[in-house]
Design a protein around this motif. Structure first.
Motif, PDB file in Angstrom:
ATOM      1  N   GLY A  56      20.538   6.603  30.916  1.00 24.38           N
ATOM      2  CA  GLY A  56      20.157   7.896  30.378  1.00 24.38           C
ATOM      3  C   GLY A  56      18.709   8.022  29.972  1.00 24.38           C
ATOM      4  N   ASP A  57      17.821   7.152  30.514  1.00 30.96           N
ATOM      5  CA  ASP A  57      16.412   7.209  30.089  1.00 30.96           C
ATOM      6  C   ASP A  57      15.618   8.313  30.780  1.00 30.96           C
ATOM      7  N   GLU A  58      16.235   8.996  31.763  1.00 33.81           N
ATOM      8  CA  GLU A  58      15.635  10.123  32.474  1.00 33.81           C
ATOM      9  C   GLU A  58      14.368   9.735  33.243  1.00 33.81           C
ATOM     10  N   LYS A  59      14.182   8.445  33.491  1.00 40.18           N
ATOM     11  CA  LYS A  59      13.098   7.995  34.364  1.00 40.18           C
ATOM     12  C   LYS A  59      13.671   7.907  35.776  1.00 40.18           C
ATOM     13  N   TRP A  60      13.734   9.084  36.410  1.00 42.12           N
ATOM     14  CA  TRP A  60      14.429   9.215  37.685  1.00 42.12           C
ATOM     15  C   TRP A  60      13.676   8.520  38.814  1.00 42.12           C
ATOM     16  N   SER A  61      14.396   7.732  39.586  1.00 46.13           N
ATOM     17  CA  SER A  61      13.885   7.148  40.830  1.00 46.13           C
ATOM     18  C   SER A  61      14.540   7.873  42.000  1.00 46.13           C
ATOM     19  N   ILE A  62      13.892   7.835  43.165  1.00 42.86           N
ATOM     20  CA  ILE A  62      14.397   8.541  44.343  1.00 42.86           C
ATOM     21  C   ILE A  62      14.671   7.541  45.467  1.00 42.86           C
ATOM     22  N   TYR A  63      15.837   7.671  46.077  1.00 49.84           N
ATOM     23  CA  TYR A  63      16.250   6.853  47.215  1.00 49.84           C
ATOM     24  C   TYR A  63      16.672   7.779  48.356  1.00 49.84           C
ATOM     25  N   ILE A  64      16.666   7.232  49.579  1.00 49.41           N
ATOM     26  CA  ILE A  64      17.313   7.902  50.704  1.00 49.41           C
ATOM     27  C   ILE A  64      18.368   6.964  51.265  1.00 49.41           C
ATOM     28  N   ALA A  65      19.427   7.559  51.822  1.00 51.68           N
ATOM     29  CA  ALA A  65      20.522   6.753  52.359  1.00 51.68           C
ATOM     30  C   ALA A  65      21.085   7.427  53.601  1.00 51.68           C
ATOM     31  N   GLY A  66      21.539   6.601  54.549  1.00 53.74           N
ATOM     32  CA  GLY A  66      22.168   7.101  55.770  1.00 53.74           C
ATOM     33  C   GLY A  66      23.063   6.032  56.360  1.00 53.74           C
ATOM     34  N   GLU A  67      24.007   6.450  57.183  1.00 53.07           N
ATOM     35  CA  GLU A  67      24.955   5.501  57.771  1.00 53.07           C
ATOM     36  C   GLU A  67      24.253   4.420  58.584  1.00 53.07           C
TER      37      GLU A  67
END
Length: 596
Positions: free
Chosen positions: A78-89
């Motif tokens: 809940g620290d709101e330090k958002w990281s971004i990822y991408i994912a695909g099959e």
């Protein structure tokens, strides 16, 4: 009454929200905690729904590329330090940005699916700059510097991005960014305070936005990208709260006294809305988010409703409404959930205040004891939605009063400013008059009352306990503001200037802010109090709770303190939610089940 079993069942209720339509397959991706204790990525395809990507942390948002790649954001405890990822099959999972002290806000994919836009404060911790992740190259690059909080919103084409720049929480601009040369241009220059959000391109150099230009309430405006000229094409007596456009189909929602009314329409090239009509068959509640794909003739909506919880609905445009998700509810039947009633009252100065009232189906007494439930913000609103606390209290025979005191959103520009700086004390009086009106109407027992709230609602809880000490049997304060001066000085740097606009600047208004702080009246508090706070709260630091608990303890006031070491501004993890809800509801029941 076994409160432990009651709490476990209500907290076992799962939610499904943030639907995104995969344009390549027509499948629906969404976020749900149905298979775990934290929100994760799910997919529904050909009538079958299942967990798509098990993830060890909560997922906050997602976007789907034209080719079906999923971009999502996640944080820790809940620290709101958002990281971004991408994912695909085929591609697996790849980090795009984050896993450091930066905050990364996910934006949309470009129309060709090559670039993923987002903003990040990694440069200085305060200002959010524009970034793109280039899928073909596997690289992330900054394309332009930003100022303050800026969020990527939609693409005009494959090289120009529309974004929203927040000047304050109630004032914003639409900007266009050229991701090739880094040029940033403000499109909605204005004087005074004006809200401009949700830019949606419609072609031919035009976009539609939500704006309250020249109006008390937010409507829909047509914006010329080249000249910046704009004009309202839809003006209502309530706020337009959401807008999506695909092709020449428009989907929008109006917040009518806390309830969402969702409409579809067509647009012509002049920006006129043609044949707007409401979507029938949706339950009463609040729209959380939505997606629209005209090519598939499909809209996906996430609604929070008192009777059905937080679920996703599909709308075949021009056809029927269906419910996509039926999240587990631990054998609690939906028909036992309570629908809130609207009521209004006059405050001390004659101002009309609107509120919601949750009547218990089997009250402890007639009239029942009650909790006054205070929303945060303050630029927020108590909505007609699924709210676990009032629902749990109703099952215990306790009513809930939830006022939208001055300063709340949803009731016009003037209303939201009636609590600014030195006028904040008037919101406390609004809380008292909500109780007075409910007691006089015979809705609640005035001798058995508890007040509770989180964040700004926690601030109002403490002020109500201090200024009306003989009114309350107990209080529950969650991540609340105790000292306006120390709160402003210690909140996260990227938020500080926005909070100063609401609460005041300690260097200018310090004396007034201290006078309006609960810490200045702590010796007046008589009622037993429960204080709940996350140690990793980036918004209201845990030091606020510490100074309150220390002060009350020294005065001999009964105070129960729950400090959650692995939570932020709110309670996310199931084991912590069980602890908080169980203790809070037992505390309330103990003090309201008998007359004082």
């Amino acid at each position: 009454m076994d409160i432990d079993i009651l709490v476990r069942r209500f907290l076992a209720i799962k939610t499904s929200h943030t639907p995104r339509i995969d344009p390549s397959t027509g499948c629906i991706y969404y976020i749900s905690d149905a298979a775990s204790n934290q929100p994760n990525l799910w997919r529904s395809c050909n009538g079958f729904s299942d967990l798509w990507l098990p993830w060890e942390r909560r997922v906050g948002s997602l976007e789907i590329s034209p080719d079906g790649l999923v971009a999502f954001s996640t944080d820790r405890d809940g620290d709101e330090k958002w990281s971004i990822y991408i994912a695909g099959e085929e591609q697996g999972v790849k980090l795009v940005s984050g896993e450091d002290d930066s905050i990364n806000m996910l934006g949309p994919w470009s129309p060709d699916g090559r670039l993923l836009a987002f903003t990040s404060n990694r440069r200085n911790g305060v200002d959010f700059d524009f970034y793109v992740f280039d899928l073909a190259r596997g690289e992330t690059r900054m394309v332009a510097e930003g100022e303050g909080i800026v969020a990527a919103s939609s693409w005009l084409d494959d090289r120009r991005l529309l974004a929203v720049k927040r000047n304050t929480n109630l004032d914003s601009d639409i900007v266009v960014v050229n991701v090739d040369n880094g040029e940033v241009r403000i499109l909605t220059r204005h004087s005074g305070e004006e809200l401009n959000i949700a830019p949606r391109p419609i072609g031919r150099g035009k976009a539609m936005i939500i704006s309250n230009m020249d109006s008390e309430f937010a409507g829909i405006a047509l914006l010329d990208i080249e000249t910046g000229e704009r004009r309202l094409v839809l003006k209502e007596e309530w706020d337009v709260e959401a807008l999506e456009i695909s092709g020449n189909t428009v989907l929008y929602s109006i917040n009518v006294d806390g309830e969402s009314r969702i409409y579809t329409a067509k647009i012509d090239w002049g920006g006129r809305l043609l044949n707007p009509h409401p979507i029938e068959g949706l339950p009463r509640g609040t729209l959380l988010n939505m997606d629209l794909n005209e090519g598939l003739s499909l809209a996906a909506l996430s609604l929070s409703t008192p009777k059905q919880g937080v679920e996703i609905y599909l709308v075949k445009l021009g056809d029927e409404v269906s419910r996509l998700t039926r999240s587990p509810k631990a054998w609690l039947k939906e028909e036992v959930f309570v629908e809130p009633q609207h009521f209004s009252y006059k405050s001390f100065d004659g101002l009309e205040i609107r509120a919601l009232f949750y009547p218990p189906p089997e009250p402890l007494s007639n009239p029942p004891p009650a909790v006054v439930y205070l929303h945060g913000g303050p630029e927020s609103q108590e909505r007609v939605r699924f709210n676990v606390f009032p629902q749990s209290l109703a099952a215990m025979g306790i009513a809930t009063i939830a006022p939208n005191y001055r300063g709340s959103l949803g009731y016009g520009r003037r209303f939201v400013h009636l609590d600014d700086v030195e006028k904040r004390i008037n919101a406390v009086h609004d809380v008292y008059h909500a109780v007075r009106a409910a007691v006089e109407a015979g809705l609640v027992d005035g001798s058995r009352l508890c007040v509770m709230g989180g964040s700004y609602g926690g601030y109002l809880t403490l002020m109500s306990l201090a200024l009306y000490p003989d009114l309350w049997a107990c209080g529950v304060e969650i991540v609340g503001i105790v000292n306006l001066v120390t709160f402003i000085r210690n909140t996260s740097p990227y938020r500080r200037k926005y909070r100063i606009a609401e609460y005041g600047d300690p260097e200018v208004h310090g004396e007034v802010m201290l006078k309006l702080s609960p810490i200045s009246y702590v010796e007046n508090i008589k009622a037993p109090l429960m204080v709940i706070h996350g140690a990793k709260d980036p918004r209201v630091p845990v030091s606020e709770a510490e100074q309150l608990v220390n002060a009350l303890s020294s005065l001999g006031v009964r105070v129960e303190y729950l400090r959650l070491e692995d939570e932020g501004h709110g309670v996310v993890k199931l084991e912590n939610r069980l602890k908080v809800y169980r203790n809070a509801l037992k505390f309330i029941y103990e003090h309201l089940s008998k007359r004082i």
